[in-house]
Design a protein around this motif. Sequence first.
Motif, short mmCIF file in Angstrom:
data_model
loop_
_atom_site.label_atom_id
_atom_site.label_comp_id
_atom_site.label_asym_id
_atom_site.label_seq_id
_atom_site.Cartn_x
_atom_site.Cartn_y
_atom_site.Cartn_z
N GLY A 132 0.80 -1.22 0.00
CA GLY A 132 0.00 0.00 0.00
C GLY A 132 0.83 1.27 0.00
N LEU A 133 2.14 1.16 -0.08
CA LEU A 133 3.01 2.34 -0.06
C LEU A 133 2.72 3.28 -1.22
N GLU A 134 2.35 2.71 -2.37
CA GLU A 134 2.11 3.53 -3.55
C GLU A 134 0.84 4.39 -3.42
N ASP A 135 0.00 4.10 -2.43
CA ASP A 135 -1.18 4.94 -2.18
C ASP A 135 -0.79 6.24 -1.47
N LEU A 136 0.28 6.19 -0.69
CA LEU A 136 0.70 7.33 0.12
C LEU A 136 1.87 8.10 -0.49
N ILE A 143 0.60 4.15 10.47
CA ILE A 143 1.69 4.87 11.13
C ILE A 143 2.28 5.93 10.18
N LEU A 144 2.48 5.54 8.93
CA LEU A 144 3.03 6.48 7.95
C LEU A 144 2.07 7.64 7.71
N ARG A 145 0.80 7.31 7.57
CA ARG A 145 -0.22 8.31 7.24
C ARG A 145 -0.48 9.28 8.39
N GLU A 146 -0.53 8.75 9.61
CA GLU A 146 -0.93 9.58 10.76
C GLU A 146 0.24 10.16 11.55
N ASP A 147 1.36 9.45 11.58
CA ASP A 147 2.51 9.94 12.36
C ASP A 147 3.62 10.49 11.47
N VAL A 148 4.15 9.65 10.59
CA VAL A 148 5.35 10.02 9.83
C VAL A 148 5.12 11.25 8.95
N LEU A 149 4.02 11.31 8.24
CA LEU A 149 3.76 12.43 7.34
C LEU A 149 3.54 13.75 8.08
N TYR A 150 3.29 13.66 9.38
CA TYR A 150 3.02 14.87 10.17
C TYR A 150 4.02 15.09 11.30
N ASN A 151 5.16 14.35 11.26
CA ASN A 151 6.20 14.50 12.30
C ASN A 151 5.64 14.27 13.71
N LYS A 152 4.76 13.31 13.84
CA LYS A 152 4.14 13.00 15.12
C LYS A 152 4.53 11.60 15.59
N THR A 153 4.25 11.30 16.86
CA THR A 153 4.52 9.96 17.40
C THR A 153 3.34 9.49 18.24
N ASP A 154 2.13 9.88 17.85
CA ASP A 154 0.95 9.54 18.64
C ASP A 154 0.71 8.03 18.74
#
Length: 323
Positions: A52-56, A307-318
Amino acid sequence: MKQLNEKIFIEVNGNKQGMFIQSKNIGNPVLLFLHGGPGSPEIMFTQEYPTGLEDLFTVCWWEQRGSGISYRKNVSRETMTINQMIADTLFVVSYLRERFSKEKIFIMGHSWGTLLGILTVQKSPELFQAYIGIGQMNQQIESERLAYKYMLNEFRTRGDKKMIKKLEKVPINQGAKVEIAYLSVRNAAMMKLGIGLMRQCRSVMSIGGILIRFKGYKLMDKVRFMKGNSFALNCLWDIILQKNLEKEVPRLEVPIYVLHGQFDYQVSYSLSKQFVKNIKAPVVGFYTFENSAHSPCFEEPEKMCRILREDVLYNKTDLADNL
């Protein structure tokens, strides 16, 4: 939204190298995937284990010098060094930045790719949005000893005399050199215990089947894959064992995210967590994959993408573990 799915070759520091680039929208951020091994490109797994990496992202599955479709007989063994591999990585990064008009890109390493990736980011942090490590290496020599001890104890508990005998023929003791010949025994033992490449992948033969069935490779590509797998590993294995990233990379100037399977003994889960605990970086996140061994990107892709969509792309660690 312009989509992309191509297999191309470019000249990388005087060497013809291949890559697959996939994207559902080329306007998305760019991600360079650094495969493991050394010498084991991973695009073939996506046919049966889609990520699914190609979606993001616009994701580049580059096949490194001496590996996969980049393998050629004339690749000099003298060029198969860490410094050359870093230089090649930076060349590919420049190609992707220019082609897709990005000031910075994301870089994701898996296994050996984590060593190559983190050293590349350390050298030129200004080129990267974030570093993502899957099965993060730290001190691989110690990782091999921990795995050997665990496997021997596990097979003794199970009464598996055949595997005990095989492992005892190649002891990995303190101070002993970990020979490449050991890896075939190690890999078979790990697969049997579900602590190697994938939790549910219990036979080395199954990997061969995935390679044979992959439609993105022509017959000669599959031959090159096998030759490159042996070539690159033989060139770089001893170098990997000399590395101690905890000492060599005490800090990173970009956000670092590490995704690690709880059952991974191919690259130690505990040593990976120790590395992440100690490293200094603007953002640090460690994520345990409870149902994975060495390849959470293929074993639990939905969790990885969240994790990529919600944390990595926004510099977060929620979503990260509490270390």
